[in-house]
Design a protein around this motif. Structure first.
Motif, short mmCIF file in Angstrom:
data_model
loop_
_atom_site.label_atom_id
_atom_site.label_comp_id
_atom_site.label_asym_id
_atom_site.label_seq_id
_atom_site.Cartn_x
_atom_site.Cartn_y
_atom_site.Cartn_z
N ALA A 36 0.84 -1.20 0.00
CA ALA A 36 0.00 0.00 0.00
C ALA A 36 0.87 1.25 0.00
CB ALA A 36 -0.94 -0.01 1.21
N VAL A 37 1.93 1.23 0.80
CA VAL A 37 2.85 2.37 0.84
C VAL A 37 3.49 2.57 -0.54
CG1 VAL A 37 5.01 3.24 1.84
CG2 VAL A 37 3.29 2.16 3.32
N THR A 94 2.28 1.69 -3.35
CA THR A 94 1.24 2.21 -4.25
C THR A 94 1.18 3.73 -4.17
OG1 THR A 94 -0.08 0.18 -4.07
CG2 THR A 94 -1.25 2.19 -4.75
N GLY A 95 1.16 4.25 -2.93
CA GLY A 95 1.11 5.70 -2.74
C GLY A 95 2.32 6.38 -3.36
N ILE A 96 3.50 5.79 -3.16
CA ILE A 96 4.73 6.40 -3.69
C ILE A 96 4.71 6.40 -5.22
CG2 ILE A 96 7.24 6.17 -3.85
CD1 ILE A 96 7.06 4.56 -1.16
N ARG A 128 2.29 6.05 -7.36
CA ARG A 128 1.25 6.87 -8.00
C ARG A 128 1.65 8.34 -8.03
NH1 ARG A 128 -3.49 4.39 -10.01
NH2 ARG A 128 -3.36 2.19 -9.48
N ALA A 167 -4.07 -8.98 2.12
CA ALA A 167 -4.98 -8.14 1.34
C ALA A 167 -4.20 -7.15 0.49
CB ALA A 167 -5.94 -7.40 2.27
N GLU A 168 -3.19 -6.54 1.10
CA GLU A 168 -2.45 -5.49 0.39
C GLU A 168 -1.69 -6.05 -0.82
OE1 GLU A 168 -2.69 -5.64 3.68
OE2 GLU A 168 -3.77 -3.78 4.03
N HIS A 193 -4.24 -7.07 -3.67
CA HIS A 193 -4.87 -5.96 -4.39
C HIS A 193 -3.85 -5.09 -5.13
CE1 HIS A 193 -9.01 -6.74 -3.42
NE2 HIS A 193 -8.54 -7.25 -2.30
N ALA A 194 -2.64 -5.03 -4.63
CA ALA A 194 -1.60 -4.32 -5.39
C ALA A 194 -1.37 -5.05 -6.71
CB ALA A 194 -0.31 -4.22 -4.58
N ARG A 206 -4.39 -4.62 -9.05
CA ARG A 206 -4.43 -3.30 -9.71
C ARG A 206 -3.30 -3.17 -10.73
NH1 ARG A 206 -5.14 -1.49 -4.29
NH2 ARG A 206 -2.93 -1.05 -4.24
N GLU A 218 -0.16 -2.67 -9.98
CA GLU A 218 0.72 -1.58 -9.53
C GLU A 218 2.13 -1.81 -10.09
OE1 GLU A 218 -0.20 1.09 -8.04
OE2 GLU A 218 -2.20 0.53 -7.35
#
Lengths: 354, 248, 73
Positions: free
Chosen positions: B74-75, B77-79, B81, B103-104, B107-108, B111, B113
């Motif tokens: 998730a982290v 993903t934020g970076i 994006r 989960a992370e 889903h990464a 998507r 990512e």
């Protein structure tokens, strides 16, 4: 630009966009859904990103990554979702990352319901997650103020490198009011030399981290954070006063409850009763300095909340025993009725105590 | 004299905190060598997990983040994006990726990512004291399965590479092993390919590395590598589970 | 002849280098280093081919390998 009618939840979204926020990560939950709906359409228009995460846990950690990369970023949720985010919020505070978290508070505990409440006050103002930290917590009471405070939220977050929480509820999110969005401002977003964006010939690496394995270093880090919180506590207390001049009883209420209390203050005025209202705009830092001053002249205080009595602790700490502090609350998604609060005020003024 | 082998530049010159014979160190070197060879040090960003390799942010000399347990994807993903031009990788163990962070990671990958995951599978929770991991083999003794992992109680080990490879967003999924020099060389190729897939914008990439934990397995470092070969590989077969027909 | 350098102070004595040396010339020294491990060393450098297998299997990057450059033509 003239005034336009806007829904509270949408105003949060537009306020964020106008404050330069270009990244939103979130997970659907009632009663804040209009906000993600709005941003899902609006973000692409401004070259931003709306990304629906797999959970609130993921959302807040995406915020962690984006904030570390230097972006203006936000997420939003309500009670249960905010609880899920707490570990991530603690990491954000520990790593000193600026971001905005919106909590449209709903009835709790547990699944509770989706009706408006203020029962997350302790969670928001005491830190919420593990460790010694504070969020800056802002509580708007109108759609216009939502727009204005979104700008302030992002500015405060950047200024102090600290997560900011905007607290509302379903009433504020759903109500439509005229707002003046003003001219689009040229934003001055401070440069973030600490952001970890790839070294790009930078002499030193940048690290986004909240781990201090050596206790001595972790203590130094906590003391540094503590100094920052002191600075915020002394410089950023915000409130609105209404009919406090010469008031014998002062109501303390924020957000939706404050709207009710304003009407109560008007009722009291009409009846010739000396009753005022102090409305905290920052819940943390709590505007205790002003309440302490008012405790010199007022005879008593009444904290009106949509909780079983949470903010009343801060009112008591501010009054510090100088005058009696009373409490009136409705809970579980119920909103205090102006008539009931008025009756409570009358009861207190006539010397009654519970 | 020409240097045949020396420390990659992307790896800071400091001693590792890992136990003797732990293959984390070899994987760190391979990742750093790939960063050097692809010449992406200046835009590389590491995301460290919680677990034995939490301090990998100290070792990789590029910019880095330390993520909460399981949330590195998730982290990342934020970076990514925010910084689509950067080269982002997470480095995660089996507890981090295959238990708390399931989960992370799913889903990464779903998507698609565009970052790379280095997944260390050593079939045990090492940092916290040798407890059962989701990847612990049936019959394997750990501090929380003292009589051996029993599928009736704990279910069966999770095969992450196989699981993730069925997702459309996953572009490159490969399982490699540290048990001998030939496989270390193959692991390096896989890691390089994963980074290349990321840089080509083809989607999510992950390399699962079968790695040893001599300390918590109770084996000598040499015997631990044998254990990978004899016990782990039969259950966790090596190879590419998903790969683009060509890396653009 | 290749040159193999050991950063002895970083060696944890795991013996992976020794185990994988195709010529069997890596041995653990009799003495111990500051961390208390018997560090790896090469006994018979004459036999070393400079393949760097030892270095590639070392988890702690203790070993550096140098070799004469081959003259072309």
């Amino acid at each position: 630009m003239g005034k336009m009618l806007m829904k509270g939840n949408e105003a949060i979204g537009e306020g964020a966009v106008r404050a330069g926020c270009r990244y939103f990560f979130g997970y659907p939950i009632t009663p804040q859904s209009e906000l993600p709906h709005y941003l899902a359409k609006r973000m692409p228009e401004v070259g931003g990103l709306y990304l629906q995460a797999e959970s609130e846990v993921a959302s807040i950690n995406m915020v962690f990554g984006a904030a570390g990369a230097g972006a203006r970023v936000m997420t939003s949720s309500s009670g249960p979702g905010i609880s899920l985010m707490q570990e991530g919020i603690s990491y954000l505070a520990g790593a000193e990352l600026p971001c905005v978290i919106v909590n449209m508070v709903r009835g709790g505990p547990g699944l509770g319901n989706i009706a408006p409440a203020q029962s997350d006050y302790f969670q928001a103002t005491r830190g919420g997650g593990h460790g010694d930290y504070h969020l800056i917590v802002l509580a708007p009471a109108s759609v216009q103020e939502i727009v204005d405070l979104m700008q302030d939220s992002f500015d405060l977050a950047d200024k102090y490198r600290n997560p900011v929480m905007l607290m509302g509820d379903g009433v504020l999110g759903q109500m439509m009011e005229p707002v003046d969005l003003g001219e689009e401002k040229i934003l001055s977003i401070p440069e973030k030399s600490w952001a970890a964006t790839g070294r790009m010939k930078r002499e030193k690496k940048n690290l986004i981290n909240s781990l201090y394995i050596v206790p001595e270093n972790c203590e130094v880090h906590n003391i540094k954070l503590g100094e920052k919180y002191k600075l915020i506590a002394s410089g950023e207390q915000r409130w609105e006063e209404y009919r406090t001049e010469g008031a014998e009883l002062i109501m303390v209420a924020y957000g939706t409850a404050a709207r009710v209390c304003k009407a109560v203050a008007d009722l009291c005025k009409a009846e010739g009763m000396p009753v005022g209202l102090i409305r905290p705009i920052t819940l943390w830092p709590f505007p205790g300095r002003r309440i302490s001053e008012l405790a010199e002249t007022a005879k008593s205080f009444l904290s009106v909340e949509m909780s079983m009595g949470q903010m009343v602790d801060d009112v008591r700490l501010s009054v510090n025993g100088k005058k009696p502090v009373h409490f009136y609350g409705r809970v579980g998604g119920m909103i205090p009725a102006a008539r009931d609060v008025f009756n409570e005020v009358q009861f207190i003024l006539s010397g009654g105590a519970r | 004299m020409k240097k045949i082998f020396s420390r990659p530049e992307s790896l800071k010159d400091m001693p590792f905190h890992y136990c003797p014979g732990c293959t984390h160190g070899i994987v760190h070197r391979l990742v750093a060598e790939v960063i050097d060879e692809l010449d992406v040090f200046d835009r590389a960003i590491a995301v460290a997990p919680v677990g034995c390799s939490v301090f990998c942010y100290e070792y990789f000399d590029c910019d880095a983040y330390q993520a909460s347990h399981g949330r590195a994807p998730a982290v990342a993903t934020g970076i990514k994006r925010v910084l689509p031009g950067s080269v982002v990788f997470t480095y995660q163990g089996d507890g981090d990726l295959a238990a708390i962070g399931t989960a992370e990671i799913i889903h990464a990958a779903a998507r698609g990512e565009k970052f790379t995951v280095i997944f260390i599978n050593n079939a045990i929770y090492a940092m916290t004291g040798g407890q059962m991991a989701p990847t612990t083999l049936l019959g394997q003794k750990t501090t929380t399965t003292p009589f051996g992992r029993d599928s009736e109680i704990n279910g069966s080990p999770v095969k992450m590479s196989e699981m993730l490879s069925v997702l459309d967003g996953a572009a490159y999924i490969s399982r490699v092993s540290m048990h001998n020099p030939a496989n270390v060389a193959k692991a390096k190729k896989a890691i390089k390919k994963a980074f290349e897939v990321q840089m080509a914008g083809q989607g999510f990439s992950m390399v699962e590395v079968l790695s040893s934990c001599p300390t918590n397995w109770g084996l000598s470092p040499v015997k631990a590598l044998k254990w990978i070969e004899e016990k782990m590989i039969p259950y966790y077969p090596l190879g590419e589970f998903k790969a683009p027909s060509e890396v653009v | 002849m290749p040159r193999v350098t050991f950063r002895e102070e970083r060696c944890k004595g795991c013996e992976l280098c020794k185990n994988f040396c195709p010529k069997g010339i890596v041995e653990m020294a009799g003495h111990i280093n500051a961390m208390g491990f018997h560090p790896a060393t090469v006994t018979d450098i004459e036999k070393c081919t400079g393949c760097a297998t030892c270095a590639r299997m070392c988890p702690d990057m203790v070993i550096e390998v140098e070799k004469e450059e081959k003259k072309v033509g």
